[in-house]
Enzyme design. Structure first.
Site, mmCIF file in Angstrom:
data_model
loop_
_atom_site.group_PDB
_atom_site.id
_atom_site.type_symbol
_atom_site.label_atom_id
_atom_site.label_comp_id
_atom_site.label_asym_id
_atom_site.label_seq_id
_atom_site.Cartn_x
_atom_site.Cartn_y
_atom_site.Cartn_z
ATOM 1 N N ASP A 150 0.863 -1.181 0.000
ATOM 2 C CA ASP A 150 0.000 0.000 0.000
ATOM 3 C C ASP A 150 0.904 1.237 0.000
ATOM 4 O O ASP A 150 1.979 1.208 0.608
ATOM 5 C CB ASP A 150 -0.885 -0.036 1.245
ATOM 6 N N ASP A 208 -1.776 -0.531 6.227
ATOM 7 C CA ASP A 208 -1.825 0.034 7.577
ATOM 8 C C ASP A 208 -3.211 0.527 7.999
ATOM 9 O O ASP A 208 -3.380 0.971 9.129
ATOM 10 C CB ASP A 208 -0.839 1.198 7.688
ATOM 11 N N ASP A 253 -7.394 -1.359 4.059
ATOM 12 C CA ASP A 253 -6.515 -2.442 3.596
ATOM 13 C C ASP A 253 -6.946 -3.805 4.130
ATOM 14 O O ASP A 253 -6.417 -4.830 3.684
ATOM 15 C CB ASP A 253 -5.066 -2.177 4.037
#
Length: 586
Positions: A343, A543, A547
């Site tokens: 990410d 995080d 996600d």
């Protein structure tokens, strides 16, 4: 305490077996060959070895004999049964030979097998206890007492008596007793002992504090939100203990195979005896010797001990490096990773914009540009506004100017009167709509936009004064982490909901080959499926709450920077720090 007592018991049994194994080996045929001569014996050699081995078999080997009894009572066959079969075969056969008056014996095989397996058990228990004690030492970071508000009075109580919604008072130097949320004051708090982050973290109203961290500068009050087993420290200990007691796929295979291996070992021994005695026609003693050797050698004690020891040591070392591995299967499966999706925001980048460029035009200087921009942005909560205010403070471009007739132009920017001058800050369209010539800055604007930066143009009294550019900056170790992952033969991809040009600029900076941009949170998991469909074993690093579905879809989910509660719950590996290189460490 029980674990410590068990470890001491295993250690005593091991050293007892080791101590007596020395004369047993010395008096054995192997010892005689090594020494080149036979040692004098007070009694006949087989009886001396019998007297030395019997205490080892019944004292040191009792743990395997008793475990076998319990397993057979449950009608199961496990590793303990295999070990017991091996040592009993060697010892029992030797005893029979001794009582029959034969000079041959295999006492040393029984003693060394007991010593070797006990040594493995001792190492395993020692590593597990060492890790658990290191983690439990975190609880020593918690202060025994804390100051709380009760009936509008500040009183001191034991930390263990803090309950939900208690208001805890922290003075400079105090340790945080439980997890909570700041409701009054601001301070810098050292969280390095919990998260590994060396720089103290600023805390203001609404920010979270973690039990075990140390308050440094200010006086704050916080509301207790997690106490006892709910705190971050308690969860870390629970996580690692669960991992260490779980079994890796290899260990589960060994356990499942144990019952068949017992049958195989005994069956192989029986077949060996029948083959040599009835087919080859050797003497009874020789056939029995071959049969017992087969049973002893067929005992796969290394497989039964090496795997759990590796799990205990691996998860322990991870915890000491702020890498929490949730179970043994994850530890084993990390070796299969051949693709990883990272990410962008909060994982590879800091997650908040920072001013990267201040470019002046028409005789204005950088400090003037920042002072005007900061003056206009004072009341805004926009991330760009915060970045400009931070940069203005850093460059000592304060105090802010007094503004009048402030006006927000939706989607385009801001307008105000400052020192009798009309000031605009915002987009290029805002400038052209107000007849401000920006032609001299077009090349600069185009270049900054290609780099994926967010721009704010400033005009003062009808003239273009400057351009301020901000971007979400890349974390210091991100490039090193990506480079190392690629060197390990892992395909690296980046995923983000951000604009394509921003994502591609960061991807190019980090040398990431595959970039998935403008991806909606609910679609992230589909990109994981896409890579899995290409035959990849995929790890996902993220995080945030958005996600979580992708972390769950991935073969291994990695939550970075302690993330959100949802990300931590969904991840198979939790990285307590925000350092991307910890992905490589894991």
């Amino acid at each position: 305490e029980m674990a410590r007592m068990m470890e001491k018991d295993i250690r005593r049994k091991f050293f007892f077996a080791l101590f007596l194994s020395i004369p047993i080996i010395a008096y054995s045929p192997l010892g005689e060959k090594l020494l080149g001569f036979g040692l004098p014996t007070p009694v006949s050699l087989p009886w001396l070895l019998f007297l030395l081995t019997t205490p080892v078999f019944f004292y040191s080997g009792w743990i395997f004999l008793y475990s076998t009894y319990k397993a057979l009572a449950r009608r199961t066959l496990n590793m303990a049964v295999l070990i017991a079969v091996g040592i009993t075969a060697a010892y029992g056969f030797s005893v029979a030979l001794t009582f029959l008056g034969s000079p041959d014996s295999y006492y040393e095989a029984a003693v060394l097998l007991i010593a070797f397996v006990l040594f493995g058990h001792w190492l395993e228990m020692r590593s597990r206890r060492g890790t658990s004690e290191a983690l439990r030492a975190l609880f020593d970071l918690l202060p025994p007492q804390a100051n709380v508000m009760r009936d509008n009075k500040e009183i001191t109580i034991p930390s263990a008596e803090i309950i939900h919604d208690d208001i805890v008072v922290l003075r400079p130097g105090d340790k945080v007793p439980v997890d909570g949320e700041v409701i009054e004051g601001e301070s810098a708090i050292d969280e390095s002992l919990v998260t590994g982050e060396s720089i103290p973290v600023f805390k203001g109203i609404g920010d979270k504090v973690i039990g075990g961290s140390v308050n440094q500068t200010g006086r704050i009050k916080f509301r207790a939100t997690e106490v006892g087993s709910e705190t971050v420290l308690a969860q870390i200990v629970k996580l690692v203990e669960t991992a260490q007691t779980s079994k890796a796929p290899g260990q589960r295979i060994a356990d499942k195979a144990a019952s068949w291996l017992v049958v195989l070992a005994v069956g192989a021994g029986l077949a060996t005896f029948l083959g040599w005695y009835f087919v080859a026609g050797v003497a009874l003693l020789t056939a029995l010797t071959f049969a017992i050797s087969t049973v002893v050698i067929a005992c796969p004690d290394a497989l039964g001990l090496a795997t759990p020891t590796a799990v205990a040591v691996g998860t322990g070392i991870g915890a000491k490096h702020n890498v929490l591995i949730k179970d043994a299967a994850t530890l084993e499966n990390t070796s299969k990773i051949n693709a990883i999706i990272l990410d962008k925001t909060g994982t590879l980048t800091e997650g908040k914009p920072r001013v990267t460029d201040v470019i002046s035009f028409n005789s204005f200087n950088e400090k003037e540009i920042l002072r005007y921009e900061a003056s206009l942005e004072t009341g805004s909560n926009h991330p760009l506004a915060k970045a400009i205010l931070e940069e203005a403070e850093k460059q000592n471009a304060l105090p802010l100017e007094r503004i009048e007739k402030f006006e927000s132009i939706a989607g385009h920017g801001l307008k105000a009167m400052i020192d009798g001058k009309t000031v605009f800050a915002g987009t290029g369209k805002l400038m052209t709509d107000n007849q401000i010539d920006i032609s001299q800055a077009e090349e600069t604007i185009s270049r900054l936009a290609r780099e994926g930066k967010t721009l704010s143009l400033l005009a003062v009294h009808g003239k273009l004064a400057g351009v301020v550019a901000a971007a979400d900056t890349i974390k210091p170790n991100a490039k090193k982490a990506v480079s190392r992952l690629k060197a390990l033969g892992i395909e690296v991809a980046m995923i983000t909901g951000d604009r394509k040009e921003v994502a591609e600029a960061i991807g190019e900076d980090l040398n990431i080959d595959r970039v998935f941009a403008e991806v909606l949170p609910e679609d992230k998991a589909n990109y994981i499926k896409k890579l899995q469909g290409e035959g990849r074993f995929v790890a996902m690093v993220g995080d945030g709450i958005n996600d979580a579905p992708a972390l769950a879809q991935a073969d291994i989910g990695i939550a970075i920077g302690a993330g959100t509660d949802v990300a931590v719950e969904t991840g198979d590996i939790v990285l307590m720090r925000s350092d991307p290189y910890d992905i490589v460490v894991a």
